[in-house]
Motif scaffolding. Structure first.
Motif, PDB file in Angstrom:
ATOM      1  N   MET A 256     -45.911  -1.300  13.538  1.00 26.57           N
ATOM      2  CA  MET A 256     -44.899  -0.344  13.062  1.00 26.57           C
ATOM      3  C   MET A 256     -45.096  -0.079  11.574  1.00 26.57           C
ATOM      4  SD  MET A 256     -41.531  -1.740  15.102  1.00 26.57           S
ATOM      5  CE  MET A 256     -40.383  -0.618  14.297  1.00 26.57           C
ATOM      6  N   ALA A 257     -45.330  -1.159  10.818  1.00 28.77           N
ATOM      7  CA  ALA A 257     -45.563  -1.008   9.373  1.00 28.77           C
ATOM      8  C   ALA A 257     -46.796  -0.140   9.127  1.00 28.77           C
ATOM      9  CB  ALA A 257     -45.748  -2.382   8.741  1.00 28.77           C
ATOM     10  N   ARG A 258     -47.860  -0.381   9.912  1.00 28.40           N
ATOM     11  CA  ARG A 258     -49.086   0.404   9.756  1.00 28.40           C
ATOM     12  C   ARG A 258     -48.825   1.880  10.002  1.00 28.40           C
ATOM     13  NH1 ARG A 258     -53.060   2.371  13.200  1.00 28.40           N
ATOM     14  NH2 ARG A 258     -55.142   2.554  12.243  1.00 28.40           N
ATOM     15  N   GLN A 259     -48.053   2.197  11.055  1.00 24.24           N
ATOM     16  CA  GLN A 259     -47.787   3.595  11.374  1.00 24.24           C
ATOM     17  C   GLN A 259     -46.974   4.273  10.273  1.00 24.24           C
ATOM     18  OE1 GLN A 259     -49.140   5.398  13.669  1.00 24.24           O
ATOM     19  NE2 GLN A 259     -47.997   7.244  13.121  1.00 24.24           N
ATOM     20  N   PHE A 260     -45.988   3.561   9.713  1.00 26.08           N
ATOM     21  CA  PHE A 260     -45.195   4.164   8.633  1.00 26.08           C
ATOM     22  C   PHE A 260     -46.013   4.310   7.350  1.00 26.08           C
ATOM     23  CE2 PHE A 260     -41.395   3.142  11.212  1.00 26.08           C
ATOM     24  CZ  PHE A 260     -40.786   4.390  11.147  1.00 26.08           C
ATOM     25  N   ARG A 261     -46.957   3.396   7.125  1.00 24.81           N
ATOM     26  CA  ARG A 261     -47.854   3.567   5.971  1.00 24.81           C
ATOM     27  C   ARG A 261     -48.749   4.789   6.173  1.00 24.81           C
ATOM     28  NH1 ARG A 261     -48.016  -2.238   5.948  1.00 24.81           N
ATOM     29  NH2 ARG A 261     -49.875  -2.246   7.264  1.00 24.81           N
ATOM     30  N   ILE A 262     -49.195   5.008   7.427  1.00 23.00           N
ATOM     31  CA  ILE A 262     -49.994   6.204   7.733  1.00 23.00           C
ATOM     32  C   ILE A 262     -49.170   7.459   7.476  1.00 23.00           C
ATOM     33  CG2 ILE A 262     -51.007   7.535   9.628  1.00 23.00           C
ATOM     34  CD1 ILE A 262     -51.999   4.862  10.800  1.00 23.00           C
ATOM     35  N   ILE A 263     -47.923   7.453   7.959  1.00 23.42           N
ATOM     36  CA  ILE A 263     -47.040   8.616   7.752  1.00 23.42           C
ATOM     37  C   ILE A 263     -46.873   8.885   6.262  1.00 23.42           C
ATOM     38  CG2 ILE A 263     -44.664   9.439   8.019  1.00 23.42           C
ATOM     39  CD1 ILE A 263     -44.593   7.846  10.693  1.00 23.42           C
ATOM     40  N   PHE A 264     -46.662   7.809   5.489  1.00 19.31           N
ATOM     41  CA  PHE A 264     -46.495   7.956   4.039  1.00 19.31           C
ATOM     42  C   PHE A 264     -47.764   8.524   3.402  1.00 19.31           C
ATOM     43  CE2 PHE A 264     -46.652   6.395  -0.334  1.00 19.31           C
ATOM     44  CZ  PHE A 264     -45.419   6.823  -0.813  1.00 19.31           C
ATOM     45  N   GLY A 265     -48.922   7.971   3.795  1.00 24.65           N
ATOM     46  CA  GLY A 265     -50.190   8.440   3.239  1.00 24.65           C
ATOM     47  C   GLY A 265     -50.462   9.895   3.579  1.00 24.65           C
ATOM     48  N   VAL A 266     -50.196  10.271   4.819  1.00 24.68           N
ATOM     49  CA  VAL A 266     -50.392  11.655   5.258  1.00 24.68           C
ATOM     50  C   VAL A 266     -49.478  12.590   4.478  1.00 24.68           C
ATOM     51  CG1 VAL A 266     -50.054  13.249   7.201  1.00 24.68           C
ATOM     52  CG2 VAL A 266     -51.250  11.077   7.560  1.00 24.68           C
ATOM     53  N   SER A 294     -48.497  13.816  10.816  1.00 21.16           N
ATOM     54  CA  SER A 294     -47.987  14.903   9.961  1.00 21.16           C
ATOM     55  C   SER A 294     -46.678  15.459  10.509  1.00 21.16           C
ATOM     56  CB  SER A 294     -49.030  16.013   9.832  1.00 21.16           C
ATOM     57  OG  SER A 294     -49.217  16.686  11.070  1.00 21.16           O
ATOM     58  N   ARG A 295     -46.548  15.488  11.842  1.00 22.94           N
ATOM     59  CA  ARG A 295     -45.284  15.948  12.439  1.00 22.94           C
ATOM     60  C   ARG A 295     -44.160  14.972  12.127  1.00 22.94           C
ATOM     61  NH1 ARG A 295     -47.677  17.140  18.477  1.00 22.94           N
ATOM     62  NH2 ARG A 295     -49.228  18.708  17.887  1.00 22.94           N
ATOM     63  N   MET A 299     -40.098  14.535   8.974  1.00 20.82           N
ATOM     64  CA  MET A 299     -38.747  14.041   9.244  1.00 20.82           C
ATOM     65  C   MET A 299     -38.228  13.125   8.129  1.00 20.82           C
ATOM     66  SD  MET A 299     -38.412  15.466  12.223  1.00 20.82           S
ATOM     67  CE  MET A 299     -36.953  14.702  12.923  1.00 20.82           C
ATOM     68  N   PHE A 300     -39.081  12.796   7.143  1.00 25.86           N
ATOM     69  CA  PHE A 300     -38.694  11.857   6.090  1.00 25.86           C
ATOM     70  C   PHE A 300     -39.022  12.427   4.716  1.00 25.86           C
ATOM     71  CE2 PHE A 300     -40.032   9.326   9.762  1.00 25.86           C
ATOM     72  CZ  PHE A 300     -38.954   8.472   9.931  1.00 25.86           C
ATOM     73  N   ASP A 301     -38.234  12.010   3.722  1.00 29.94           N
ATOM     74  CA  ASP A 301     -38.691  12.211   2.349  1.00 29.94           C
ATOM     75  C   ASP A 301     -39.303  10.903   1.871  1.00 29.94           C
ATOM     76  OD1 ASP A 301     -36.642  10.463   1.391  1.00 29.94           O
ATOM     77  OD2 ASP A 301     -35.235  12.135   1.245  1.00 29.94           O
ATOM     78  N   GLU A 302     -39.917  10.922   0.702  1.00 27.85           N
ATOM     79  CA  GLU A 302     -40.651   9.741   0.232  1.00 27.85           C
ATOM     80  C   GLU A 302     -39.745   8.522   0.086  1.00 27.85           C
ATOM     81  OE1 GLU A 302     -43.077  10.200  -3.189  1.00 27.85           O
ATOM     82  OE2 GLU A 302     -44.393  11.695  -2.273  1.00 27.85           O
TER      83      GLU A 302
END
Length: 339
Positions: A256-266, A294-295, A299-302
């Motif tokens: 889960m942490a990895r996926q949110f880091r990917i979302i943040f990086g993207v 990217s989709r 849904m989030f801000d930084e």
């Protein structure tokens, strides 16, 4: 040389005295060996004139002796030596004693009735070695490298065409993201999908979801996607299914942490004007993973992503220090994320 170029030469009876097949893509190597054998030998000759040795188990001088032996009731011999690691810079331990001078002498004056095939399961050859230079000068070299993202998609589309079915670029990219770019795995999945839909029909993303086994990473992505879209009931259902499969909560949290880091990086790279392909290269991700992340990033801000990553880090600490039941920690963090 590509496998297509090799097969074209073989079809025209253009045989080299020896071939080096190197790389990590075993499907291409096996395909190349099969092509050499089928074009060089008649079916009735294979039992007598086709030999396969393992360098780690057979002295190389015995292999060279076989290569110099006249074919029995045929015109040619094919001799394959697998795990020919002496052509790389790798350090290895062999169970047997090798006299590499016999190989050096043979390749200077190869038997005109033998096709010798060196199989090297390594990403590269040691170009500094004299033996490698001689082999490359007088023989043929085939690099069996894994497919890249774009070439994997083209391969999948070509395979579908050969099997009389259809698959669009999005579905091909989705299949590649789920299976990876290893050809053997792609062949197996494409054969299964084509058989299921039948000739003349379409392999869709829905069909791929139905037939291709879901990985833990797939389930985590689905779980996060449900959380992002406030579908907490579906997210918890996925989570409880993972618990029934005895997945470790710490591993789930890590993914889960990895996926949110990917979302943040993207999200960061999109803000800097990067395109999807550039982001995939920068983050070393499959292009389809970038498209989906990217989709989710929209849904989030930084600040929200920072907060989520802080919560995950705190939950990881609580799990590892035994402050609370691991499953309960994950349930609570998912509920907080969905608010």
């Amino acid at each position: 040389m590509s496998i297509t170029a090799l097969q074209k030469k073989l079809k025209q009876n253009q045989f080299a005295p020896y071939y080096i097949l190197y790389g990590t893509e075993s499907y291409i190597i096996e395909k190349a060996i099969s092509s050499i054998v089928s074009y060089a030998l008649n079916d009735e000759d294979k039992d007598f004139n086709y030999s396969v040795y393992d360098y780690q188990e057979t002295p190389v001088q015995a292999v060279m002796e076989d290569a110099e032996t006249l074919p029995f009731m045929g015109d040619r011999r094919v001799v394959v030596i697998k795990n020919a690691l002496f052509l790389t810079g790798a350090k290895y331990k062999s169970k047997v004693e090798h006299d590499l001078s016999t190989v050096e002498r043979y390749i200077q004056d190869p038997a005109d009735f033998t096709i010798l095939v060196f199989v090297v399961p390594a990403e590269k050859l040691d170009e500094r070695k004299k033996i490698v230079k001689t082999l490359k000068k007088n023989g043929e070299v085939l690099a069996a490298s894994p497919l890249s993202g774009d070439s994997a998609i083209e391969w999948i589309k070509d395979r579908a065409m050969q099997q009389g079915v259809f698959i669009d670029a999005d579905a091909a990219q989705y299949l590649s993201s789920k299976v990876g770019n290893e050809l053997m795995a792609l062949v197996q999945e494409m054969d299964k999908l084509a058989l299921f839909v039948g000739e003349g029909n379409n392999i869709s993303i829905e069909v791929i979801d139905q037939l291709v086994p879901r990985t833990l990473e797939d389930n985590i992505f689905s779980l996060i996607d449900d959380i992002v879209h406030k579908k907490i009931d579906e997210a918890l259902r996925t989570f409880y299914d993972l618990m029934k499969q005895n997945e470790e909560p710490i591993k789930i949290l890590s993914l889960m942490a990895r996926q949110f880091r990917i979302i943040f990086g993207v999200k960061e790279l999109f803000a800097k004007g990067y395109g999807e392909k550039q982001i995939a290269g920068a983050l070393k991700l499959h292009p389809y993973a970038v498209k989906l992340a990217s989709r989710q990033a929209r849904m989030f801000d930084e600040q929200e992503l920072f907060t989520l990553l802080d919560r995950i880090a705190e939950a990881d600490y609580e799990m590892k220090t035994g402050k609370m039941d691991k499953q309960l920690i994950l349930e609570l963090i998912m509920l907080k994320m969905a608010k």
